[in-house]
Structures are given as C-alpha cells and as structure tokens.
Design a protein around this motif. Structure first.
Motif: not given
Length: 163
Positions: A91-96, A101-107, A149-153
C-alpha cells in the motif's frame, strides 16, 4: 579464588547451584541424611541414576512437544502478521507510485479484477496451457490483490466517515 565468568556462564552456574541446593534439601528431608552420609549398601546407585535418566527423558519429550505446539502456534500467527505487513508495504509503494487514488467503484473493480487475473496466471504458470506473463510470483500477486482491496476499503471507510 573466585573464577570470573561471563554473565551467561555465571547464570548457568547459579541456576544449577540453586537446583542442587533444593535437591539436597529434599534429600535431607526425605532420608534424614545427606548423600555423603548415605550407606552404599542401602542403594543401587546405577539403577537410581537410570531411573532418573528415564524420568529426564520423559520430561524432555514432554517439553519438546510443548515447545513444538508453542512454535506452531507462533508461526501460524506470525505468517499472518508477515503477510499483513507485506500488504501494508505494498500500500505504501502504491501510494508512492500513484499518489492517493480515489475512483468510482466500477473502475476499482476493473483494477481489482486485473490483479486477480495476474494471480490466476501465476497459479497456472506450470500448466501446459499457461499464457506467458510477467505474473510469475504468486505471493507478490496475492499481496497486490490484497493491497488493492485495502485501497478500496480505505475509500469506503473514508466515504462512510463523510456521510
């Protein structure tokens, strides 16, 4: 002359001395004499030593079983902790890499399913119908799925908090 021992060695000597002292006290209470005063003809020293060794062996087997159970329990918990730490690192690497990221749920679903597809490819890498892919590290791919999944959560939690 007192021997200067390393602290660990001295702790072992002190521990054994305490055990020997306790055993001597038990012997005095039970037999009303020290081992020095025991009459040799009254005891079969070899048999008594063998009996003590038999008990010692049973105690060791019992302790080994206890330690194995404790280790199994620890490792089971520890594997979960290690995997969750890896998810957090991802998650840290993804954010870096991508920023928050904030997307609509279908994306989000598209991103998640793409990651699950890479897990599927990694699981099938040894099959004859395997499609060439860079998704060869199953563990890494599973961690990435969990991290997405955690990013979505996180976003769901954030959205719930603002309602």
């Amino acid at each position: 002359m007192k021997v200067k021992r390393p602290k660990i060695s001295q702790a072992v000597v002190d521990g054994f001395a305490a055990i020997i002292d306790a055993q001597d006290k038990k012997g005095l209470e039970k037999y009303d004499r020290s081992i020095d005063d025991a009459v040799d003809e009254d005891y079969d020293w070899k048999l008594m030593a063998l009996e003590e060794m038999a008990d010692y062996s049973k105690y060791l087997v019992r302790e080994i079983r206890r330690l194995r159970n404790a280790l199994d329990s620890f490792l089971n918990r520890d594997l979960t902790s290690l995997a969750l730490l890896d998810v957090n690192q991802e998650r840290i690497a993804q954010n870096a890499k991508w920023g928050l990221q904030r997307h609509d749920y279908p994306f989000w679903l598209t991103i998640l399913v793409e990651e699950v597809g890479e897990v599927s490819q990694a699981m099938q890498k040894d099959c004859t119908s395997y499609k060439n892919s860079d998704a060869s590290d199953l563990y890494k791919e599973l961690i990435q799925v969990a991290a997405v999944a955690v990013a979505i959560a996180e976003q769901v939690k954030e959205n719930d908090a603002t309602l």
